[in-house]
Design an enzyme around this catalytic site. Structure first.
Site, mmCIF file in Angstrom:
data_model
loop_
_atom_site.group_PDB
_atom_site.id
_atom_site.type_symbol
_atom_site.label_atom_id
_atom_site.label_comp_id
_atom_site.label_asym_id
_atom_site.label_seq_id
_atom_site.Cartn_x
_atom_site.Cartn_y
_atom_site.Cartn_z
ATOM 1 C CD GLU A 1 -0.739 9.424 -40.298
ATOM 2 O OE1 GLU A 1 -0.357 10.582 -40.556
ATOM 3 O OE2 GLU A 1 -0.007 8.434 -40.417
ATOM 4 C CD GLU B 1 1.619 9.733 -44.567
ATOM 5 O OE1 GLU B 1 2.711 10.321 -44.600
ATOM 6 O OE2 GLU B 1 0.559 10.307 -44.277
HETATM 7 C C1 GAL Z 1 2.102 11.743 -41.809
HETATM 8 C C2 GAL Z 1 2.828 10.557 -41.218
HETATM 9 C C3 GAL Z 1 2.864 10.595 -39.697
HETATM 10 C C4 GAL Z 1 3.191 11.984 -39.231
HETATM 11 C C5 GAL Z 1 2.189 12.953 -39.759
HETATM 12 C C6 GAL Z 1 2.415 14.369 -39.291
HETATM 13 O O1 GAL Z 1 2.667 12.041 -43.042
HETATM 14 O O2 GAL Z 1 2.271 9.341 -41.630
HETATM 15 O O3 GAL Z 1 3.815 9.666 -39.258
HETATM 16 O O4 GAL Z 1 4.470 12.320 -39.672
HETATM 17 O O5 GAL Z 1 2.247 12.942 -41.164
HETATM 18 O O6 GAL Z 1 1.452 15.248 -39.816
#
Ligand code: GAL
Length: 682
Positions: free
Chosen positions: A315, A158
């Protein structure tokens, strides 16, 4: 054939929809790893991201690499048939590095230094950090480049989530170099930044600074350019890592985007062409009025970034996150609806943060595929069901969405539109974009979210919400699109400034005056809470302006308020096409009525005629087979008239009952409607 309907495949080894998540074995003792691999198999997990935050583990001392644990994990995953999305590990430097080189830490607008102790505490323009990171990437690439588990490279993580804007001296120097490249001469910079205002004329590039804290409002073009520079600086970082990986392997390279409502520091239209796989991270955001509408918008935008091809959800959260003020768990059915909203819109990989819920650290209350409670839990059973659901959808892989509607969306316009010093603080760019997207979706239309510079020729209707900043080329392209027979729907505060954020003179909305057949000579933003009524009974708030029809016809006029009697909604026949203008923020019902009218005017049928607004219907096809996704966000069951086989229930029928909060994915028996739709768009 329309290239948007061609079958494309993610360059991943999975035959079906890839399923998995971030796997952080370094947080657990080795004994747990074997159990992890076994349970992953049980759930059907076939792709995990490892080493995302691995730097301190694999390089515990400067230049001393320790790969034994990661070797073990890679081998174990491979033995279990699980492919790896391998992090380069550079997302957060270890304490030894920030201790030895505090100059890599980012600096805020007002000169404060960000401390380590969280993550991503680094300046994107730091040459010292770049050096260390490149060495690490080389070591990782050499170690794992030919490992059989390796399926995808995951650069950093990210990029820009926390550190997109750094104002340190190193960033200042890099900003100056970027400006020199963009403008060539300091005179050109002075002209673009309008520095004859407030005695800001620069004599040389050396005098230029990032927009650090000022006593008064800042120069808006300086701020805009700093945002452009900052987005480019991180893209440059990505490219530097990717170049090392590409020199070592042929494995595809990507990083995870954040197409979301709360982060907007990267201009992903410029990033996307650099990715071998377009990947997005998306979390339902319960701070918004309609998190589900935003989810659909983000997924449509990610497909736009992938140029219509399938993409990867890198994610999402299985249940609650831990970073909103109140972290709502998912109700039964919400996980499936969330996942299918992405898959319907082109996601061919569905991954989560994270595999196993952490015991320690800042994210220990974030949900995971395997929760704290272990396998005897509702969440784990949901994970098993989700794995099975995704298996049943394998055949949709590679199919794409075809849409007659494009919505123009632009990060640069967002940056410029939300700057201070405007007629009102109540025009919020993303809100207007979301509102128009939601209205289209509720009217049953499939929508492509595209850049203002995109090729519009395949569409019938182009919707342009509050596109405050637009380049001359993009404005001309929209004009040509309409003149050639297309329809456009443009909303207030569009076409106001050029790429330098300079007002287009001669009457608003400068860039679109001729196209829309209207001219405004003054804005009349409304007071907080003030509403106006239109002569057709609709209402508006936030914005009005004194519009004069110059070729357009007034569809509705303001019945009261500061510009009573003047047009509020206009329709203009321009060449062979039609251009609508809306000079206020219509209430939701009014907006939906307007959008439904514009769709009908352009001859666009809903994806699933007759479906109520709570039904999200999207079709994916490849010319040989078509799949109708029906996602029921409503509180009552819906019967979809869609002959075919529902891949979710395994039932073949003419109609399918989709329960309240439920989903269906119908492999459609070829119908005349679908066929004729195909021909019409061919
Ligand atoms: C994203 C990140 C992950 C984790 C996740 C939690 O921003 O890439 O590592 O922190 O959010 O929701």
């Amino acid at each position: 054939m329309d290239p948007r309907t061609s079958r494309g495949r993610l360059p991943l080894p999975q035959r079906g929809i890839a399923f998995g998540g971030d796997y952080n074995p370094e947080q657990w003792p080795r004994e747990t790893w074997a159990e992890d691999a076994r349970l992953m198999r049980e759930a059907g997990v076939d792709l995990v991201a490892v080493n995302v935050f691995g730097w301190a583990e694999i390089e515990p001392e400067p230049g001393e690499y320790r790969f034994e644990d990661l070797d073990h994990v890679m081998d174990l995953l491979h033995e279990h048939g699980i492919a790896v999305n391998l992090g380069t590990g550079t997302s957060t430097p270890p304490p030894w590095l920030t201790t030895a080189h505090p100059e890599v830490l980012p600096v805020t607008r007002d000169g404060g230094t960000i401390s380590p102790g969280g993550r991503q505490a680094w300046c994107p323009s730091s040459p010292v950090l770049r050096d260390h990171a490149e060495r690490l990437v080389r070591a990782v690439a050499e170690r794992y480049g030919d490992h059989p588990a390796l399926a995808l490279w995951h650069v950093s993580n990210e990029l820009g989530c926390h550190n997109a804007l750094c104002y340190c001296d190193e960033s200042a120097a890099a900003f100056r170099r970027w400006l020199e490249k963009r403008y060539g001469t300091v005179d050109a910079l002075n002209a673009a930044w309008g520095t004859s205002f407030w005695s800001q004329r620069y004599g040389s590039f050396e005098q230029v600074l990032p927009p650090r804290a000022t006593a008064s409002p800042e120069n808006p073009t300086q701020v805009l350019d700093f945002r452009r520079f900052s987005s480019d600086a991180l893209l440059d970082w990505y490219e530097a890592e990717a170049a090392i990986l590409r020199a070592t392997t042929t494995t595809p390279v990507t990083t995870n985007f954040m197409v979301t409502a709360h982060i907007h520091t990267q201009d992903y239209w410029s990033w996307a062409p650099h990715m071998d796989v377009v990947a997005n991270d998306h979390y339902l955001d319960h701070r918004l009025d309609d998190p589900w509408a935003e989810l659909a918008f983000a997924a449509d935008t990610t497909r736009g970034l992938a140029d219509g091809a399938p993409w990867m959800l890198m994610e999402a959260s299985h249940g609650a996150v831990n970073w909103q003020p109140r972290n709502l768990a998912k109700q039964p059915g919400e996980l499936e609806r969330m996942v299918l909203t992405h898959v319907a819109r082109g996601a061919d990989a569905v991954c989560f943060f994270q595999w196993r819920a952490s015991r320690a650290g800042a994210e220990r209350f974030h949900s995971a595929l395997l929760p704290h409670a272990g396998t005897d839990s509702t969440q784990w059973r949901a994970t098993l069901r989700l794995g099975a659901l995704l298996d049943s959808l394998d055949e949709v892989v590679g199919t794409t969405v075809t849409s007659d509607v494009a919505l123009l969306f632009d990060w640069q316009a967002w940056w410029a539109a939300d700057a201070p010093g405007h007629p009102t603080q109540d025009v919020r760019y993303l809100d207007e974009v979301h509102a128009m997207h939601a209205a289209l979706r509720r009217a049953g239309a499939a929508v492509d979210v595209v850049a203002p510079s995109a090729d519009l020729s395949g569409y019938r209707l182009v919707v342009v919400p509050a596109l405050y900043l637009v380049t001359d080329e993009a404005a001309r392209a929209l004009d040509r699109f309409v003149a050639a027979g297309g329809h456009a729907l443009v909303t207030y505060f569009s076409g106001i400034v050029d790429a330098d954020d300079h007002v287009r003179t001669g009457g608003y909305p400068g860039a679109f005056r001729d196209l829309l057949g209207v001219r405004s000579d003054e804005f009349f933003p409304l007071d907080a809470g003030q509403r106006v009524t239109l002569d057709d009974g609709r209402t508006g708030d936030v914005w009005t302006e004194r519009v004069e029809a110059r070729g357009a016809s007034a569809v509705a006029r303001f019945a009261d308020g500061p510009v009573a009697g003047y047009p509020a909604v206009t329709r203009h026949e321009h060449g062979a096409g039609v251009a609508w203008y809306v000079a206020t923020r219509l209430d939701r019902a009014g907006r939906e009525e307007l959008v439904a009218g514009a769709l009908a005017d352009a001859g666009i049928d809903p994806v699933l005629p007759g479906a109520p607004a709570e039904i999200d219907a999207v079709r994916r096809d490849d010319g040989a087979a078509s799949y109708l996704f029906v996602i029921n966000h409503g509180r009552i069951a819906f019967v979809a008239s869609a002959p075919g086989l529902d891949l979710v229930t395994g039932r073949s029928a003419e109609t399918h009952e989709v329960p309240a909060g439920g989903v269906a994915v119908v492999r459609e028996t070829t119908t005349d409607r679908w066929r004729s739709g195909q021909e019409a768009t061919a």
